[in-house]
Scaffold this motif. Structure first.
Motif: not given
Length: 168
Positions: A54-62, A68-87
């Motif tokens: 939040r910047q100046e009390n407004k949503l600026a990005g997320w 997530s799960t690795d397709f081959f090993s089935k090991e659980e991993i962390g995943f960043i699904y989306e990054l967005y900064v408001v124009p």
């Protein structure tokens, strides 16, 4: 300040998510509000959540993070699904702190690896590389074009026969 999204912030994110996905997919996919709800709902069911800036009390990005799960090993991993900064907040250095917070949170949760996906040509790739992400796999695409094969083959065949008659 970067923190877990409040219910109010989640509602605001959902109103902007279709545009975020459209940009993130290099303008190849523009989902309906219904599809956005399906995608986000599915992520939340897996334990994902949003971190917001939040910047100046407004949503600026997320950033949307979770397991997530690795397709081959089935090991659980962390995943960043989306990054967005408001124009209106782009160019102010918000992407890196959002990503760093995401990396910190996923690391604390004990994931042995953190991954993300990015569309070819997306300008944010340099941010990911600066933070230490490397290319692990490449997803390739082949665009299938419908053809009128039977008509084309008959016409080609007739054309060849016709040329062969005149060549004698």
């Amino acid at each position: 300040m970067i923190a877990k999204a409040t219910e109010e912030e989640l509602q605001e994110i959902r109103t902007k998510s279709a545009d975020a996905l459209f940009e993130g997919t290099m303008k190849q996919f523009h989902p309906s509000a219904e599809r956005v709800n399906e995608l986000v709902g599915s992520a939340f069911e897996k334990g994902c959540y949003y971190l917001v800036s939040r910047q100046e009390n407004k949503l600026a990005g997320w950033v949307l993070i979770g397991p997530s799960t690795d397709f081959f090993s089935k090991e659980e991993i962390g995943f960043i699904y989306e990054l967005y900064v408001v124009p209106e907040y782009r160019g102010q250095g918000l992407a890196k702190p959002l990503m760093q917070k995401a990396i910190d949170e996923l690391s604390i949760k004990g994931y042995p690896e953190i991954r993300l996906s990015v569309h070819a040509g997306n300008f944010v790739q340099h941010v990911y590389r600066e933070l230490g992400f490397v290319d692990k796999q490449i997803s390739m695409s082949f665009q299938v074009v419908k053809r009128e094969t039977s008509v084309t083959l008959v016409n080609v065949s007739e054309s060849i026969k016709h040329k062969m008659l005149y060549m004698r």
